[in-house]
Write an enzyme that holds these catalytic residues in place. Structure first.
Site, PDB file in Angstrom:
ATOM      1  N   GLY A  72      -5.962 -13.803   5.271  1.00 54.69           N
ATOM      2  CA  GLY A  72      -5.430 -13.624   3.986  1.00 54.69           C
ATOM      3  C   GLY A  72      -4.966 -15.780   4.041  1.00 54.69           C
ATOM      4  O   GLY A  72      -5.156 -16.565   4.659  1.00 54.69           O
ATOM      5  N   GLY A  93      -7.658 -10.063   1.500  1.00 64.17           N
ATOM      6  CA  GLY A  93      -7.927 -11.858   2.827  1.00 64.17           C
ATOM      7  C   GLY A  93      -9.425 -11.832   2.563  1.00 64.17           C
ATOM      8  O   GLY A  93      -9.795 -11.207   1.396  1.00 64.17           O
ATOM      9  N   ASP A 149      -8.644  -3.440  11.388  1.00 61.42           N
ATOM     10  CA  ASP A 149      -7.729  -2.978  10.535  1.00 61.42           C
ATOM     11  C   ASP A 149      -7.113  -3.267  11.486  1.00 61.42           C
ATOM     12  O   ASP A 149      -6.689  -2.533  12.916  1.00 61.42           O
ATOM     13  CB  ASP A 149      -8.081  -1.706   9.676  1.00 61.42           C
ATOM     14  CG  ASP A 149      -6.870  -0.879   9.649  1.00 61.42           C
ATOM     15  OD1 ASP A 149      -5.438  -1.097   9.259  1.00 61.42           O
ATOM     16  OD2 ASP A 149      -7.022  -0.737   7.653  1.00 61.42           O
ATOM     17  N   VAL A 150      -5.609  -3.240  11.706  1.00 58.66           N
ATOM     18  CA  VAL A 150      -4.456  -3.956  12.275  1.00 58.66           C
ATOM     19  C   VAL A 150      -3.941  -1.922  12.969  1.00 58.66           C
ATOM     20  O   VAL A 150      -3.329  -1.922  13.431  1.00 58.66           O
ATOM     21  CB  VAL A 150      -3.834  -4.364  12.584  1.00 58.66           C
ATOM     22  CG1 VAL A 150      -3.525  -5.693  12.418  1.00 58.66           C
ATOM     23  CG2 VAL A 150      -2.741  -4.227  10.476  1.00 58.66           C
ATOM     24  N   LEU A 154       0.821 -11.360  10.185  1.00 56.99           N
ATOM     25  CA  LEU A 154       1.011 -11.342   9.275  1.00 56.99           C
ATOM     26  C   LEU A 154      -0.158 -10.172   8.695  1.00 56.99           C
ATOM     27  O   LEU A 154       0.829 -10.161   7.189  1.00 56.99           O
ATOM     28  CB  LEU A 154      -0.146 -12.940   8.900  1.00 56.99           C
ATOM     29  CG  LEU A 154       1.263 -14.411   8.887  1.00 56.99           C
ATOM     30  CD1 LEU A 154       1.397 -14.542  10.351  1.00 56.99           C
ATOM     31  CD2 LEU A 154       0.271 -15.018   8.902  1.00 56.99           C
ATOM     32  N   TYR A 197       6.841  -1.518   0.690  1.00 60.30           N
ATOM     33  CA  TYR A 197       6.893  -3.188   1.564  1.00 60.30           C
ATOM     34  C   TYR A 197       8.108  -3.400   2.006  1.00 60.30           C
ATOM     35  O   TYR A 197       8.350  -3.522   3.011  1.00 60.30           O
ATOM     36  CB  TYR A 197       6.309  -4.151   0.270  1.00 60.30           C
ATOM     37  CG  TYR A 197       6.450  -5.417   0.992  1.00 60.30           C
ATOM     38  CD1 TYR A 197       4.979  -5.760   1.935  1.00 60.30           C
ATOM     39  CD2 TYR A 197       6.650  -6.114   1.039  1.00 60.30           C
ATOM     40  CE1 TYR A 197       4.658  -7.358   2.346  1.00 60.30           C
ATOM     41  CE2 TYR A 197       6.399  -7.660   1.129  1.00 60.30           C
ATOM     42  CZ  TYR A 197       5.567  -7.927   1.906  1.00 60.30           C
ATOM     43  OH  TYR A 197       5.870  -9.364   2.113  1.00 60.30           O
ATOM     44  N   TYR A 204      11.911  -3.653  20.955  1.00 58.17           N
ATOM     45  CA  TYR A 204      10.897  -4.156  21.881  1.00 58.17           C
ATOM     46  C   TYR A 204      11.547  -5.705  23.136  1.00 58.17           C
ATOM     47  O   TYR A 204      11.169  -5.321  24.088  1.00 58.17           O
ATOM     48  CB  TYR A 204       9.972  -4.731  21.324  1.00 58.17           C
ATOM     49  CG  TYR A 204       8.386  -3.237  21.337  1.00 58.17           C
ATOM     50  CD1 TYR A 204       9.049  -2.434  20.423  1.00 58.17           C
ATOM     51  CD2 TYR A 204       7.552  -3.409  22.204  1.00 58.17           C
ATOM     52  CE1 TYR A 204       7.730  -1.323  20.000  1.00 58.17           C
ATOM     53  CE2 TYR A 204       6.603  -2.433  22.192  1.00 58.17           C
ATOM     54  CZ  TYR A 204       7.060  -1.516  21.073  1.00 58.17           C
ATOM     55  OH  TYR A 204       6.277  -0.675  21.088  1.00 58.17           O
TER      56      TYR A 204
END
Ligand code: UDP
Length: 309
Positions: free
Chosen positions: A11, A37, A57-58, A73, A145, A159
């Site tokens: 990206g 990206g 893909d995350v 990111l 978002y 965490y």
């Protein structure tokens, strides 16, 4: 040398980060599904022996490489995408963030999570310090978002508390520079390409809404400082520039910098468009020994050069 994973590495910000980390002598693994990206972004360093590109893909449970550091990111970030890809966005920042946090635990990596000034929504406190909790419309168009980035932050804190994971959060304010897609929809690439083409500059609403614009090189230095600094007083830092101006002023600055006959026209203001935004970066100045150096004029000139080619 550190082994570093950058999600969203193809990206706009991610590719600059990968490039800087390589220049610093690190081994860099860039993970990107090339949705927003672009593979051209990583071409300048794709052949570097210390660089690996993983098209992944995350959100999906594919194996991740063992690393010392993770910069997370990966997410579409343009308001234009909020209408078209809300599920993709909401899940990259929640499901994706969970996967990266689990992975950081598994390989004992330090992690920087890219959050956003959007967590402040349409802010009532101005400028925005990290202690301000924001005013977000959770069901509005930007909610996919804003709210997922907020939950991503909540996860990072969980965490830290439960597993003592070393995860730090950057709240990134408006950033611009080379490699933003010209059709990205965000204001600087839009105005610059309109001005270069001699088209009208489309100011949304009356243009009295404000933003503060940070040049990409400054932003990347800020992210690296956040990763590098060993003992920090906080786990969240605003990263942005304090050069607030109205969007109408910005349009005039772009017209002057491009030296074009383009004129300003007005279009409707999008839903929930924040009326003001300016970071309070006192924390970053003190703890990260960081502040932006590039003026808007210089940054705009570099950006105009990029789009002129
Ligand atoms: N904007 C505009 N014209 C455009 C694109 C954006 O006036 O062609 C305005 C938008 O309404 C917002 C500001 O510029 O007030 C910054 O928009 P951008 O999408 O770059 O980022 P945001 O800060 O809203 O996430």
């Amino acid at each position: 040398m550190q082994r570093v994973l950058v999600t969203g590495g193809a990206g706009f910000l991610g590719s600059h980060l990968c490039e800087q980390l390589l220049a610093d002598g690190n081994e860099v693994i860039c993970l990107d599904n090339v949705s927003s990206g672009q593979s051209e972004n990583i071409e300048p360093f794709a052949d570097d022996d210390n660089f690996t590109f993983l098209e992944q893909d995350v959100r999906l449970p594919d194996p991740l490489p063992s690393v010392d550091q993770i910069y997370h990111l990966a997410s579409r970030a343009s308001p234009k995408d909020f209408t078209e890809f809300p599920v993709d966005i909401a899940l990259s920042n929640t499901q994706g963030t969970r996967r990266l946090l689990d992975h950081a635990r598994a390989c004992d990596a330090r992690m920087v999570y890219a959050s956003t000034s959007e967590v402040y929504g349409d802010p009532e406190e101005h400028p925005q310090p990290e202690t301000y909790n924001g005013d977000v419309n959770i069901r509005g168009k930007r909610g996919c978002y804003d709210e997922s980035k907020r939950f991503g932050e909540t996860l990072t804190v969980a965490y830290r508390r439960e597993y003592d994971l070393d995860v730090r959060t950057a709240r990134i304010f408006n950033t611009y520079g080379p490699r933003m897609r010209p059709d990205d929809g965000r204001v600087i690439p839009t105005f610059v390409t309109q001005a270069l083409n001699g088209d009208n500059l489309t100011v949304y609403g009356d243009g009295s809404q404000t933003r503060s614009f940070c040049y990409v090189d400054d932003l990347i230095r800020g992210l690296k400082s956040l990763m590098r600094t060993d003992s920090l007083n906080y786990s969240v830092y605003n990263i942005g520039k304090e050069n607030e101006r109205t969007i109408l002023e910005l349009a005039k600055e772009v017209i002057n910098a491009v030296d074009t006959n383009s004129v300003i026209t007005h279009e409707p203001l999008p839903e929930d468009d924040p009326s003001q935004r300016k970071p309070d970066i006192s924390r970053a100045k003190t703890d990260l020994n960081w502040e932006p150096r590039v003026s808007l004029q210089t940054g705009l000139e570099n950006t105009i050069d990029y789009y002129s080619v």
